[in-house]
Design an enzyme around this catalytic site. Structure first.
Site, PDB file in Angstrom:
ATOM      1  N   GLU A 118       0.855  -1.194   0.000  1.00 27.72           N
ATOM      2  CA  GLU A 118       0.000   0.000   0.000  1.00 27.72           C
ATOM      3  C   GLU A 118       0.882   1.232   0.000  1.00 27.72           C
ATOM      4  O   GLU A 118       2.110   1.133   0.142  1.00 27.72           O
ATOM      5  CB  GLU A 118      -0.925  -0.007   1.226  1.00 27.72           C
ATOM      6  CG  GLU A 118      -1.992  -1.092   1.148  1.00 27.72           C
ATOM      7  CD  GLU A 118      -2.914  -1.115   2.347  1.00 27.72           C
ATOM      8  OE1 GLU A 118      -3.253  -0.040   2.861  1.00 27.72           O
ATOM      9  OE2 GLU A 118      -3.294  -2.209   2.772  1.00 27.72           O
ATOM     10  N   HIS A 246      -8.831   9.515   3.178  1.00 31.56           N
ATOM     11  CA  HIS A 246      -8.405   8.439   2.272  1.00 31.56           C
ATOM     12  C   HIS A 246      -8.601   8.947   0.851  1.00 31.56           C
ATOM     13  O   HIS A 246      -9.651   9.510   0.526  1.00 31.56           O
ATOM     14  CB  HIS A 246      -9.244   7.185   2.505  1.00 31.56           C
ATOM     15  CG  HIS A 246      -8.635   5.952   1.924  1.00 31.56           C
ATOM     16  ND1 HIS A 246      -8.544   5.753   0.562  1.00 31.56           N
ATOM     17  CD2 HIS A 246      -8.068   4.867   2.496  1.00 31.56           C
ATOM     18  CE1 HIS A 246      -7.955   4.585   0.337  1.00 31.56           C
ATOM     19  NE2 HIS A 246      -7.652   4.031   1.495  1.00 31.56           N
ATOM     20  N   ARG A 294      -0.649   8.733   1.848  1.00 30.44           N
ATOM     21  CA  ARG A 294      -2.022   9.203   1.657  1.00 30.44           C
ATOM     22  C   ARG A 294      -2.212  10.702   1.649  1.00 30.44           C
ATOM     23  O   ARG A 294      -3.044  11.224   0.925  1.00 30.44           O
ATOM     24  CB  ARG A 294      -2.880   8.670   2.795  1.00 30.44           C
ATOM     25  CG  ARG A 294      -3.344   7.343   2.481  1.00 30.44           C
ATOM     26  CD  ARG A 294      -4.268   6.841   3.502  1.00 30.44           C
ATOM     27  NE  ARG A 294      -4.266   5.421   3.287  1.00 30.44           N
ATOM     28  CZ  ARG A 294      -4.747   4.549   4.110  1.00 30.44           C
ATOM     29  NH1 ARG A 294      -5.275   4.945   5.249  1.00 30.44           N
ATOM     30  NH2 ARG A 294      -4.709   3.279   3.823  1.00 30.44           N
ATOM     31  N   HIS A 355     -11.184   9.462   6.863  1.00 25.04           N
ATOM     32  CA  HIS A 355     -10.961   8.026   7.051  1.00 25.04           C
ATOM     33  C   HIS A 355     -10.427   7.660   8.437  1.00 25.04           C
ATOM     34  O   HIS A 355     -10.824   6.645   8.996  1.00 25.04           O
ATOM     35  CB  HIS A 355      -9.952   7.587   5.991  1.00 25.04           C
ATOM     36  CG  HIS A 355      -9.639   6.128   5.990  1.00 25.04           C
ATOM     37  ND1 HIS A 355     -10.594   5.170   5.728  1.00 25.04           N
ATOM     38  CD2 HIS A 355      -8.475   5.460   6.205  1.00 25.04           C
ATOM     39  CE1 HIS A 355     -10.030   3.975   5.778  1.00 25.04           C
ATOM     40  NE2 HIS A 355      -8.753   4.122   6.087  1.00 25.04           N
ATOM     41  N   ARG A 390      -0.722   8.769   9.301  1.00 22.85           N
ATOM     42  CA  ARG A 390      -0.572   7.330   9.536  1.00 22.85           C
ATOM     43  C   ARG A 390      -0.190   6.586   8.259  1.00 22.85           C
ATOM     44  O   ARG A 390      -0.793   6.786   7.205  1.00 22.85           O
ATOM     45  CB  ARG A 390      -1.893   6.760  10.059  1.00 22.85           C
ATOM     46  CG  ARG A 390      -1.880   5.252  10.243  1.00 22.85           C
ATOM     47  CD  ARG A 390      -3.226   4.774  10.724  1.00 22.85           C
ATOM     48  NE  ARG A 390      -4.235   4.977   9.731  1.00 22.85           N
ATOM     49  CZ  ARG A 390      -4.798   4.005   9.002  1.00 22.85           C
ATOM     50  NH1 ARG A 390      -4.426   2.745   9.179  1.00 22.85           N
ATOM     51  NH2 ARG A 390      -5.730   4.282   8.124  1.00 22.85           N
TER      52      ARG A 390
HETATM   53  P1  FAD Z   1     -13.338   0.358  16.405  1.00 18.40           P
HETATM   54  O1  FAD Z   1     -13.014  -0.857  15.656  1.00 18.40           O
HETATM   55  O2  FAD Z   1     -14.003   1.446  15.663  1.00 18.40           O
HETATM   56  O3  FAD Z   1     -14.251  -0.042  17.647  1.00 18.40           O
HETATM   57  C1  FAD Z   1     -14.840   0.957  18.433  1.00 18.40           C
HETATM   58  C2  FAD Z   1     -15.870   0.311  19.329  1.00 18.40           C
HETATM   59  O4  FAD Z   1     -16.311   1.235  20.309  1.00 18.40           O
HETATM   60  C3  FAD Z   1     -17.118  -0.146  18.592  1.00 18.40           C
HETATM   61  O5  FAD Z   1     -17.475  -1.375  19.135  1.00 18.40           O
HETATM   62  C4  FAD Z   1     -18.146   0.931  18.963  1.00 18.40           C
HETATM   63  O6  FAD Z   1     -19.454   0.479  18.922  1.00 18.40           O
HETATM   64  C5  FAD Z   1     -17.726   1.203  20.385  1.00 18.40           C
HETATM   65  N1  FAD Z   1     -18.163   2.519  20.894  1.00 18.40           N
HETATM   66  C6  FAD Z   1     -17.907   3.734  20.370  1.00 18.40           C
HETATM   67  N2  FAD Z   1     -18.469   4.689  21.147  1.00 18.40           N
HETATM   68  C7  FAD Z   1     -19.081   4.056  22.163  1.00 18.40           C
HETATM   69  C8  FAD Z   1     -19.858   4.476  23.275  1.00 18.40           C
HETATM   70  N3  FAD Z   1     -20.138   5.777  23.513  1.00 18.40           N
HETATM   71  N4  FAD Z   1     -20.325   3.546  24.139  1.00 18.40           N
HETATM   72  C9  FAD Z   1     -20.098   2.219  23.927  1.00 18.40           C
HETATM   73  N5  FAD Z   1     -19.386   1.767  22.876  1.00 18.40           N
HETATM   74  C10 FAD Z   1     -18.891   2.663  22.017  1.00 18.40           C
HETATM   75  N6  FAD Z   1      -6.636   0.011   9.375  1.00 18.40           N
HETATM   76  C11 FAD Z   1      -5.661  -0.843   9.051  1.00 18.40           C
HETATM   77  O7  FAD Z   1      -4.689  -1.015   9.791  1.00 18.40           O
HETATM   78  N7  FAD Z   1      -5.757  -1.574   7.894  1.00 18.40           N
HETATM   79  C12 FAD Z   1      -6.802  -1.451   7.035  1.00 18.40           C
HETATM   80  O8  FAD Z   1      -6.859  -2.114   6.018  1.00 18.40           O
HETATM   81  C13 FAD Z   1      -7.824  -0.520   7.353  1.00 18.40           C
HETATM   82  N8  FAD Z   1      -8.875  -0.347   6.519  1.00 18.40           N
HETATM   83  C14 FAD Z   1      -9.905   0.453   6.914  1.00 18.40           C
HETATM   84  C15 FAD Z   1     -11.042   0.553   6.115  1.00 18.40           C
HETATM   85  C16 FAD Z   1     -12.137   1.294   6.527  1.00 18.40           C
HETATM   86  C17 FAD Z   1     -13.350   1.391   5.648  1.00 18.40           C
HETATM   87  C18 FAD Z   1     -12.083   1.977   7.775  1.00 18.40           C
HETATM   88  C19 FAD Z   1     -13.250   2.776   8.246  1.00 18.40           C
HETATM   89  C20 FAD Z   1     -10.945   1.901   8.561  1.00 18.40           C
HETATM   90  C21 FAD Z   1      -9.853   1.155   8.150  1.00 18.40           C
HETATM   91  N9  FAD Z   1      -8.706   1.041   8.928  1.00 18.40           N
HETATM   92  C22 FAD Z   1      -7.710   0.174   8.572  1.00 18.40           C
HETATM   93  C23 FAD Z   1      -8.636   1.679  10.243  1.00 18.40           C
HETATM   94  C24 FAD Z   1      -8.950   0.635  11.324  1.00 18.40           C
HETATM   95  O9  FAD Z   1      -9.981  -0.210  10.878  1.00 18.40           O
HETATM   96  C25 FAD Z   1      -9.371   1.287  12.608  1.00 18.40           C
HETATM   97  O10 FAD Z   1      -8.492   2.314  12.962  1.00 18.40           O
HETATM   98  C26 FAD Z   1      -9.369   0.261  13.752  1.00 18.40           C
HETATM   99  O11 FAD Z   1     -10.128  -0.845  13.385  1.00 18.40           O
HETATM  100  C27 FAD Z   1      -9.905   0.901  15.007  1.00 18.40           C
HETATM  101  O12 FAD Z   1     -10.095  -0.095  15.966  1.00 18.40           O
HETATM  102  P2  FAD Z   1     -10.631   0.315  17.401  1.00 18.40           P
HETATM  103  O13 FAD Z   1     -10.761  -0.917  18.190  1.00 18.40           O
HETATM  104  O14 FAD Z   1      -9.814   1.418  17.925  1.00 18.40           O
HETATM  105  O15 FAD Z   1     -12.071   0.970  17.107  1.00 18.40           O
HETATM  106  C1  SIN Z   2      -7.249   0.613   2.707  1.00 21.04           C
HETATM  107  O1  SIN Z   2      -7.528  -0.555   2.542  1.00 21.04           O
HETATM  108  O2  SIN Z   2      -6.970   1.399   1.799  1.00 21.04           O
HETATM  109  C2  SIN Z   2      -7.282   1.153   4.086  1.00 21.04           C
HETATM  110  C3  SIN Z   2      -6.037   0.803   4.774  1.00 21.04           C
HETATM  111  C4  SIN Z   2      -5.854   1.625   6.019  1.00 21.04           C
HETATM  112  O3  SIN Z   2      -6.620   2.539   6.288  1.00 21.04           O
HETATM  113  O4  SIN Z   2      -4.892   1.354   6.730  1.00 21.04           O
END
Ligand code: FAD
Ligand code: SIN
Length: 535
Positions: A118, A246, A294, A355, A390
């Site tokens: 990537e 993104h 990015r 993103h 990032r």
């Molecule tokens: P999340 O996975 O967002 O989990 C947050 C949790 O908190 C959820 O369960 C939510 O319901 C809960 N929550 C929020 N507020 C409250 C509240 N007030 N009360 C109770 N619960 C609450 N990163 C990579 O490294 N590689 C990738 O390929 C990649 N692709 C991506 C593609 C997309 C479309 C997106 C949107 C993001 C991508 N990212 C990627 C970024 C990555 O997915 C996220 O940064 C990461 O998953 C965040 O994980 P987290 O556990 O911090 O939060």
């Molecule tokens: C992507 O698949 O382009 C998202 C990857 C990332 O946000 O790290």
């Protein structure tokens, strides 16, 4: 009142990995995980590209991953943190593989992982499961959690506020060294009652805040609740100006929320950015062309759209092998076809979308926040890994690495703290049922417009000043509503999003330079040292 040893808010990769690791180390502890919708809904679930980790050590090295991360971060990464993540990352990835996560392997008989590339990566080091990596990781974590007796996941509980000395009647400020967290108040969405969760240690794992912009790849749960709650509880928040757009969300004139992501891995696979006439333009901006980091690609697309007066640019995949493309990106292929675009015949229309939040709750290398008894993990944090931008696929990795550190630290500390006595129940007295839900939905729309128009990819002092003025009005109206009506998840999200918008705009105004994801035409160059912690 629910009493637990550990309260974790959020069930994405950060929250569930932390829960599993604590539970495995200490089966005697009660761990409650709150999540505001269902357990599987999170940013994690939508991750496409994959997880970055040095795997093929014959060509790759932690030194190269380190350099790529530092290069993307544009001078603001904490090198110690980068070293921790790139060095420990492969062990954490192996761990989730051992828990059952599948990553694609090459078609040859050797069974090696099919490592993708990537933007900003100098080597192929992205482990992925088709274009559904996050779904696969979330599935694995839920299945693992289900097998562990001392973890309880409570769905449809919306955390409203962290409990500190403030709730015992004491004044709390951001500069006090001894602010403590005793748990959280959370709205039971099924009963409408705000319940008290008293905990010895609390972990915020609430993910990102993409919903603060009109076009975002983030699901609707991403309203920055954890960052806003921590800010109100007087934790230190930093680097909020570094909002990652993104470059390639699927162009969607209908205004879907969220917008669909066309993974950067598609460019790693050979997709090329072009204008509407099919001419490449990225060589004007960076020698790495479509695979530059990015911030550079998103700004380039934004600039090309503005000078041409177009609403999107294009990703050309027509030269790629159809079978391989569909094998790697089945979801992206299907989504394009569903809206009448065949990626093998047509260029895919793309546009930048909000993103990822690089800033957040400031944590140390153990995941500790500036508040005692409060840890934070995942996208809601600012660990120092990402700096001003990032590197792709470093986020899932960061969450797993810090979940491990938090668990290690927390299981040692927990025996030294007890539940706080005297915490009052939530006071809902004097509030009436909200009659005008339209006020809330309209304010959310206004907020997104303000942020998208004035604090987007390219910023100026005048635009940011205008944003702050408009945000102040929204803030006042919303605080009045908050104190006079029954609390709903929508009202809490609006309030949190206003906090996030303020933090982003204030931090952006404080950074009198352009660096990484923050570009202000009034200060186009870099300065020596600026820190944007809001006090
Ligand atoms: P999340 O996975 O967002 O989990 C947050 C949790 O908190 C959820 O369960 C939510 O319901 C809960 N929550 C929020 N507020 C409250 C509240 N007030 N009360 C109770 N619960 C609450 N990163 C990579 O490294 N590689 C990738 O390929 C990649 N692709 C991506 C593609 C997309 C479309 C997106 C949107 C993001 C991508 N990212 C990627 C970024 C990555 O997915 C996220 O940064 C990461 O998953 C965040 O994980 P987290 O556990 O911090 O939060
Ligand atoms: C992507 O698949 O382009 C998202 C990857 C990332 O946000 O790290």
């Amino acid at each position: 009142m629910t009493t637990t040893d550990v309260l974790i808010i959020g069930s994405g990769i950060g929250g569930l990995t932390t829960a599993i690791k604590i539970a495995e180390a200490r089966p005697d502890l009660r761990i409650v995980v709150l999540t505001k919708t269902n357990e599987g809904e999170s940013n994690t679930r939508y991750a496409q590209g994959g997880v970055a980790a040095v795997w093929d050590v014959e060509v790759d090295s932690t030194l190269k991953h380190r350099e790529d991360t530092l290069d993307a971060g544009d001078g603001l990464c904490d090198e110690k943190v980068v070293d921790i993540v790139v060095t420990e990352g492969p062990t954490r990835v192996q761990e989730i593989i051992d828990w059952g996560a599948r990553f694609d392997r090459k078609a040859d008989n050797k069974g090696e992982y099919d490592l993708g590339r990537e933007g900003g990566h100098s080597e192929n080091r992205i482990l992925h499961y088709k274009d559904l990596t996050g779904w696969e990781m979330q599935r694995t974590l839920i299945e693992k959690t289900d097998q562990i007796k001392n973890i309880e996941v409570l769905e449809h509980y919306f955390a409203v506020d962290l409990i500190t000395q403030h709730h015992l009647g004491y004044a709390v400020t951001r500069l006090m060294p001894n602010v403590e967290c005793y748990g959280a108040y959370a709205l039971n969405k099924q009963t409408g009652v705000i319940e008290t969760f008293l905990s010895r240690i609390t972990v915020v794992a609430t993910g990102g805040a993409g919903q603060v912009y009109r076009a975002t790849t983030n699901p609707v749960i991403a309203s920055g609740d954890g960052i806003a709650m921590a800010y109100r509880a007087k934790a230190w928040i930093e680097n909020m100006e570094f909002v990652q757009f993104h470059p390639t969300a699927l162009y969607n004139p209908g205004g879907d929320n969220p917008v669909f992501l066309v993974s950067e891995a598609v460019r790693g696979f050979g997709g090329i950015l072009k204008d509407n006439k099919g001419v490449e333009f990225m060589e004007k901006y960076d020698r790495r062309k479509s695979l530059a980091p990015r911030d550079i690609v998103a700004r380039a697309i934004d600039n090309e759209m503005k000078i041409r007066g177009e609403e999107c640019m294009y990703l050309d995949c027509r030269h790629l092998d159809k079978e391989h493309f569909i094998g790697h990106f089945p979801t992206i292929y299907e989504k394009c076809v569903s809206i009448g675009i065949d990626p093998m015949q047509d260029m895919i229309p793309v546009t930048p979308a909000c993103h990822y939040m690089c800033g957040g709750i400031k944590t140390d290398t153990k995941g500790r926040t500036s508040i005692k008894r409060l840890f934070a993990v995942g996208e809601c944090t600012s660990t120092g890994l990402h700096g001003a931008n990032r590197l792709a696929s470093n986020s899932l990795l960061e969450a797993m690495v810090f979940a491990h550190h938090i668990a290690h630290e927390l299981v040692q500390e927990i025996d030294t703290v007890t539940h706080k006595a005297g915490i009052p129940d939530w006071n809902a007295g004097g509030t009436t049922d909200p009659k005008e839900m339209v006020l809330i939905t309209q304010s959310i729309k206004e907020l997104k417009e303000i942020m998208s128009s004035y604090v987007g990819i390219v910023r100026t002092n005048v635009r940011m000043k205008r944003a702050l003025d408009r945000l102040w009005l929204l803030h006042q109206e919303t605080e009045n509503l908050y104190h006079s009506t029954t609390i709903s998840p929508q009202l809490c999200e609006l309030r949190n999003l206003i906090n996030i918008a303020y933090l982003v705009t204030r931090s952006a105004s404080m950074r009198r330079e352009s660096r990484g994801l923050h570009y202000n035409t009034d200060y186009p160059n870099k300065q020596e040292f600026i820190q944007t912690i809001i006090l």
